[in-house]
Design a protein around this motif. Structure first.
Motif, mmCIF file in Angstrom:
data_model
loop_
_atom_site.group_PDB
_atom_site.id
_atom_site.type_symbol
_atom_site.label_atom_id
_atom_site.label_comp_id
_atom_site.label_asym_id
_atom_site.label_seq_id
_atom_site.Cartn_x
_atom_site.Cartn_y
_atom_site.Cartn_z
ATOM 1 N N ILE A 37 0.915 -1.503 0.166
ATOM 2 C CA ILE A 37 -0.350 0.061 -0.041
ATOM 3 C C ILE A 37 0.882 1.188 -0.312
ATOM 4 N N HIS A 38 2.012 1.008 0.566
ATOM 5 C CA HIS A 38 2.699 2.202 0.581
ATOM 6 C C HIS A 38 4.198 1.410 0.616
ATOM 7 N N ASP A 39 5.361 2.229 0.116
ATOM 8 C CA ASP A 39 6.213 1.343 0.059
ATOM 9 C C ASP A 39 7.459 1.794 1.298
ATOM 10 N N PRO A 40 8.536 0.839 1.923
ATOM 11 C CA PRO A 40 9.067 0.936 3.178
ATOM 12 C C PRO A 40 9.483 2.715 2.842
ATOM 13 N N ARG A 41 9.702 3.056 4.163
ATOM 14 C CA ARG A 41 10.638 4.038 4.029
ATOM 15 C C ARG A 41 12.312 4.319 4.672
ATOM 16 N N PRO A 42 13.148 4.454 4.217
ATOM 17 C CA PRO A 42 14.755 4.514 4.209
ATOM 18 C C PRO A 42 14.900 4.609 6.453
ATOM 19 N N ALA A 43 15.177 3.003 6.291
ATOM 20 C CA ALA A 43 15.873 3.480 7.609
ATOM 21 C C ALA A 43 15.111 2.963 8.996
ATOM 22 N N LYS A 44 13.797 2.633 8.412
ATOM 23 C CA LYS A 44 12.761 2.174 9.320
ATOM 24 C C LYS A 44 12.765 0.621 9.342
ATOM 25 N N LYS A 45 12.172 0.857 10.661
ATOM 26 C CA LYS A 45 12.445 -0.669 11.334
ATOM 27 C C LYS A 45 11.015 -0.792 10.611
ATOM 28 N N LEU A 46 10.513 -2.982 11.123
ATOM 29 C CA LEU A 46 8.836 -3.307 10.215
ATOM 30 C C LEU A 46 8.141 -2.614 11.683
ATOM 31 N N LEU A 47 7.681 -2.733 12.030
ATOM 32 C CA LEU A 47 5.796 -3.692 13.285
ATOM 33 C C LEU A 47 4.999 -4.190 12.441
ATOM 34 N N VAL A 48 5.479 -5.547 13.506
ATOM 35 C CA VAL A 48 3.842 -6.366 12.262
ATOM 36 C C VAL A 48 2.701 -6.614 13.664
ATOM 37 N N LEU A 49 1.640 -5.935 13.431
ATOM 38 C CA LEU A 49 1.136 -5.706 14.626
ATOM 39 C C LEU A 49 -0.964 -6.890 14.027
ATOM 40 N N ASP A 50 -0.669 -7.310 14.988
ATOM 41 C CA ASP A 50 -1.974 -8.301 15.320
ATOM 42 C C ASP A 50 -2.934 -7.372 15.294
ATOM 43 N N PRO B 195 13.738 -7.853 1.009
ATOM 44 C CA PRO B 195 14.840 -7.769 1.780
ATOM 45 C C PRO B 195 14.982 -7.233 2.605
ATOM 46 N N VAL B 196 14.442 -5.642 2.360
ATOM 47 C CA VAL B 196 15.066 -4.654 3.296
ATOM 48 C C VAL B 196 14.834 -4.387 4.725
ATOM 49 N N TRP B 197 13.600 -5.331 4.915
ATOM 50 C CA TRP B 197 13.321 -6.302 6.390
ATOM 51 C C TRP B 197 13.922 -7.513 6.743
ATOM 52 N N GLY B 198 14.528 -7.306 7.182
ATOM 53 C CA GLY B 198 14.377 -8.517 8.288
ATOM 54 C C GLY B 198 14.779 -9.476 9.690
ATOM 55 N N PRO B 199 15.086 -10.416 10.632
ATOM 56 C CA PRO B 199 16.054 -10.143 11.445
ATOM 57 C C PRO B 199 15.742 -9.173 12.403
#
Length: 220
Positions: free
Chosen positions: A33-46, A147-151
């Motif tokens: 829906i919206h592209d990843p922003r530079p240098a931002k981590k990812l929060l996966v929300l239930d 791949p911008v996001w990972g463990p």
């Protein structure tokens, strides 16, 4: 519920589970829906019982929202890209996200939304030593697509720790929310404080998130 770290990862990473993971990766298409922003981590929300009470008696969805939800989403968006992964079918996920205002809010944006179709079944060892069949939200599905996001830069917020059994070091368990706790629930306030600190880490798995509430309590 189970403690995914207590039982080790050998069983989770067995051949059968890995085959199911690969199948889930292959069949899953994630629409950005919206592209990843530079240098931002990812929060996966239930969603259900994490961000709102999906079965509570209420006149409108506003009354079902967990207290401070708007403030939480706005605050953490400063440090994380946000996505929703719900253990329900797509039509319900879409309806809930729409009614909660997640898709139109000007203070934050969702990168994408996922539903139950990307989950698969595993067998886990419970705290009492017994085995239990349940579904999981394997973050490798997301990482394989983006791949911008990972463990190192992904956190999964859920009220059921078994949902992050494949990636226990990336999971942060919150208490289940019910409307009966509406007047006293401040879980999202505390969680936002914790996430502000975690957002500064180069690798989020370097921290044990099981004691996050104790850590917030020590902050004063």
């Amino acid at each position: 519920d189970l403690d995914p770290l207590a039982g080790g990862q050998e069983q989770m990473r067995c051949e059968l589970h890995l085959k199911r993971l690969q199948k889930a990766i292959t069949k899953t298409n994630i629409h950005l829906i919206h592209d990843p922003r530079p240098a931002k981590k990812l929060l996966v929300l239930d969603l259900d019982y994490t961000l709102f009470d999906c079965k509570g008696p209420a006149e409108s969805v506003e009354h079902l929202k967990r207290p401070y939800l708007e403030e939480f989403m706005t605050t953490v968006y400063e440090w994380f890209d946000l996505c929703v992964w719900s253990q329900t079918h797509w039509k319900w996920v879409e309806m809930k996200c729409t009614e909660l205002g997640f898709l139109t809010n000007s203070n934050y944006r969702l990168s994408f939304v996922m539903d139950r179709s990307s989950m698969f079944t595993v067998s886990s060892r419970q705290k009492d030593g017994s085995q239990r069949q349940h579904e999981v939200k394997a973050l490798e599905i997301i990482w394989s697509k983006f791949p911008v996001w990972g463990p190192h830069n992904t956190l999964h917020i859920d009220d059921l720790s078994r949902n992050f059994a494949m990636n226990p070091k990336n999971g942060v368990k919150v208490s289940s929310y019910r409307m009966a706790k509406r007047q006293t629930d401040i879980e999202l306030v505390a969680l936002a404080r914790y996430l502000r600190k975690v957002a500064t880490l180069e690798d989020v798995t370097s921290k044990d998130h099981r004691d996050w509430k104790d850590e917030v309590a020590k902050m004063g």
